[in-house]
Design a protein around this motif. Structure first.
Motif, short mmCIF file in Angstrom:
data_model
loop_
_atom_site.label_atom_id
_atom_site.label_comp_id
_atom_site.label_asym_id
_atom_site.label_seq_id
_atom_site.Cartn_x
_atom_site.Cartn_y
_atom_site.Cartn_z
N ALA A 50 0.81 -1.22 0.00
CA ALA A 50 0.00 0.00 0.00
C ALA A 50 0.84 1.27 0.00
O ALA A 50 0.36 2.32 -0.43
CB ALA A 50 -0.95 0.00 1.19
N VAL A 51 2.08 1.19 0.42
CA VAL A 51 2.91 2.40 0.47
C VAL A 51 3.55 2.74 -0.88
O VAL A 51 4.26 3.73 -0.99
CB VAL A 51 3.99 2.30 1.57
N GLN A 52 3.28 1.93 -1.89
CA GLN A 52 3.88 2.16 -3.20
C GLN A 52 3.35 3.41 -3.89
O GLN A 52 4.07 4.06 -4.64
CB GLN A 52 3.68 0.95 -4.12
N SER A 53 2.07 3.71 -3.68
CA SER A 53 1.48 4.89 -4.32
C SER A 53 0.26 5.35 -3.54
O SER A 53 -0.34 4.57 -2.80
CB SER A 53 1.07 4.59 -5.77
N THR A 54 -0.12 6.58 -3.75
CA THR A 54 -1.30 7.13 -3.09
C THR A 54 -2.56 6.40 -3.55
O THR A 54 -3.43 6.08 -2.74
CB THR A 54 -1.42 8.63 -3.40
N ASN A 55 -2.64 6.12 -4.86
CA ASN A 55 -3.81 5.41 -5.39
C ASN A 55 -3.94 4.01 -4.77
O ASN A 55 -5.04 3.58 -4.42
CB ASN A 55 -3.75 5.29 -6.91
N LEU A 56 -2.82 3.31 -4.68
CA LEU A 56 -2.85 1.97 -4.11
C LEU A 56 -3.18 2.01 -2.63
O LEU A 56 -3.96 1.19 -2.13
CB LEU A 56 -1.52 1.25 -4.36
N LYS A 57 -2.63 2.99 -1.93
CA LYS A 57 -2.92 3.13 -0.50
C LYS A 57 -4.41 3.34 -0.27
O LYS A 57 -5.02 2.73 0.60
CB LYS A 57 -2.13 4.29 0.09
N LYS A 58 -5.04 4.19 -1.08
CA LYS A 58 -6.47 4.44 -0.96
C LYS A 58 -7.27 3.19 -1.32
O LYS A 58 -8.24 2.86 -0.63
CB LYS A 58 -6.89 5.61 -1.83
N ALA A 59 -6.87 2.51 -2.38
CA ALA A 59 -7.59 1.30 -2.81
C ALA A 59 -7.53 0.23 -1.73
O ALA A 59 -8.53 -0.45 -1.46
CB ALA A 59 -7.01 0.79 -4.12
N VAL A 60 -6.38 0.07 -1.11
CA VAL A 60 -6.22 -0.93 -0.04
C VAL A 60 -7.07 -0.54 1.16
O VAL A 60 -7.80 -1.37 1.72
CB VAL A 60 -4.74 -1.10 0.35
N ALA A 61 -7.02 0.73 1.56
CA ALA A 61 -7.81 1.19 2.70
C ALA A 61 -9.30 1.00 2.44
O ALA A 61 -10.04 0.54 3.33
CB ALA A 61 -7.49 2.66 3.00
N ASP A 62 -9.76 1.34 1.25
CA ASP A 62 -11.17 1.17 0.90
C ASP A 62 -11.57 -0.31 0.91
O ASP A 62 -12.65 -0.65 1.40
CB ASP A 62 -11.47 1.77 -0.48
N ALA A 63 -10.70 -1.16 0.39
CA ALA A 63 -11.00 -2.59 0.36
C ALA A 63 -11.11 -3.15 1.78
O ALA A 63 -12.00 -3.95 2.07
CB ALA A 63 -9.94 -3.34 -0.44
N LEU A 154 -7.21 -9.15 -4.33
CA LEU A 154 -6.09 -8.43 -4.93
C LEU A 154 -6.46 -7.87 -6.30
O LEU A 154 -6.06 -6.74 -6.64
CB LEU A 154 -4.85 -9.33 -5.02
N ASP A 155 -7.21 -8.63 -7.07
CA ASP A 155 -7.66 -8.13 -8.38
C ASP A 155 -8.50 -6.87 -8.22
O ASP A 155 -8.32 -5.89 -8.96
CB ASP A 155 -8.48 -9.19 -9.12
N ARG A 156 -9.42 -6.88 -7.25
CA ARG A 156 -10.28 -5.71 -7.03
C ARG A 156 -9.46 -4.51 -6.58
O ARG A 156 -9.70 -3.39 -7.03
CB ARG A 156 -11.37 -6.04 -6.00
N VAL A 157 -8.51 -4.74 -5.70
CA VAL A 157 -7.67 -3.62 -5.22
C VAL A 157 -6.85 -3.04 -6.38
O VAL A 157 -6.79 -1.82 -6.54
CB VAL A 157 -6.73 -4.10 -4.08
N GLU A 158 -6.27 -3.89 -7.18
CA GLU A 158 -5.47 -3.41 -8.31
C GLU A 158 -6.32 -2.64 -9.31
O GLU A 158 -5.90 -1.59 -9.81
CB GLU A 158 -4.76 -4.58 -9.02
N THR A 159 -7.51 -3.14 -9.60
CA THR A 159 -8.41 -2.45 -10.53
C THR A 159 -8.80 -1.10 -9.97
O THR A 159 -8.80 -0.08 -10.69
CB THR A 159 -9.67 -3.32 -10.79
#
Length: 163
Positions: A50-63, A154-159
């Motif tokens: 999740a620390v790789q990018s802001t978008n990924l961090k938000k996607a992980v938190a939302d998931a 993981l697929d949902r988070v990446e999407t």
């Protein structure tokens, strides 16, 4: 999200290793490793990927928020991945058990005193979940469901992170 995917791939290897253990004394340690890895996917996703990018961090938190809101669904996460990890790592209690089925050959005696023995059947080994919502189910099948859960998660988070 390469690290969580790496852990997920190791879950598949650990499952194959668990199956190969059969009814040896090693099945418990292999089960412990498999269950720990199944829970590790989520921890690595949250703490490392999740620390790789802001978008990924938000996607992980939302998931994670969505997962918490739907409790006790999906059961595979709450009642197997999370619960079995807690059983083992906090109390060293195992929800899985291993059965061995030996099929001896048949013996036949005749009135003439000659006897013969038929071939024995194969010895089989199977694992099962002892109790809870997965009670009675094959432990390998439950783990395959858990792996499928993480793959979809993981697929949902990446999407979501790509939006």
């Amino acid at each position: 999200m390469t690290r969580a995917r790496e852990v997920l791939a190791d879950c598949e290897l650990a499952l194959a290793d668990f199956e190969a253990a059969g009814p040896t004394p090693y099945w418990r340690t292999r089960w412990t490793g498999l269950v720990a890895l199944l829970r590790c996917v989520g921890h690595v996703l949250h703490k490392v990927d999740a620390v790789q990018s802001t978008n990924l961090k938000k996607a992980v938190a939302d998931a994670w928020d969505d997962l918490k809101k739907t409790m006790p669904e999906p059961r595979i996460y709450w009642e197997f991945i999370e619960e079995e990890r807690n059983n083992i790592l906090k109390a060293y209690e195992f929800g899985a058990r291993m059965n061995t089925t030996v099929r001896p050959g048949t013996a036949h005696l005749s009135l003439s005193g000659e006897g013969w023995q038929g071939p024995s059947g194969p010895t089989t080994y199977d694992s099962f979940i002892r109790s809870g919502s997965y009670g009675g189910r094959d432990a390998v099948e439950v783990c395959l469901d858990a792996i499928a859960f993480w793959r979809d998660f993981l697929d949902r988070v990446e999407t979501s992170a790509l939006k």
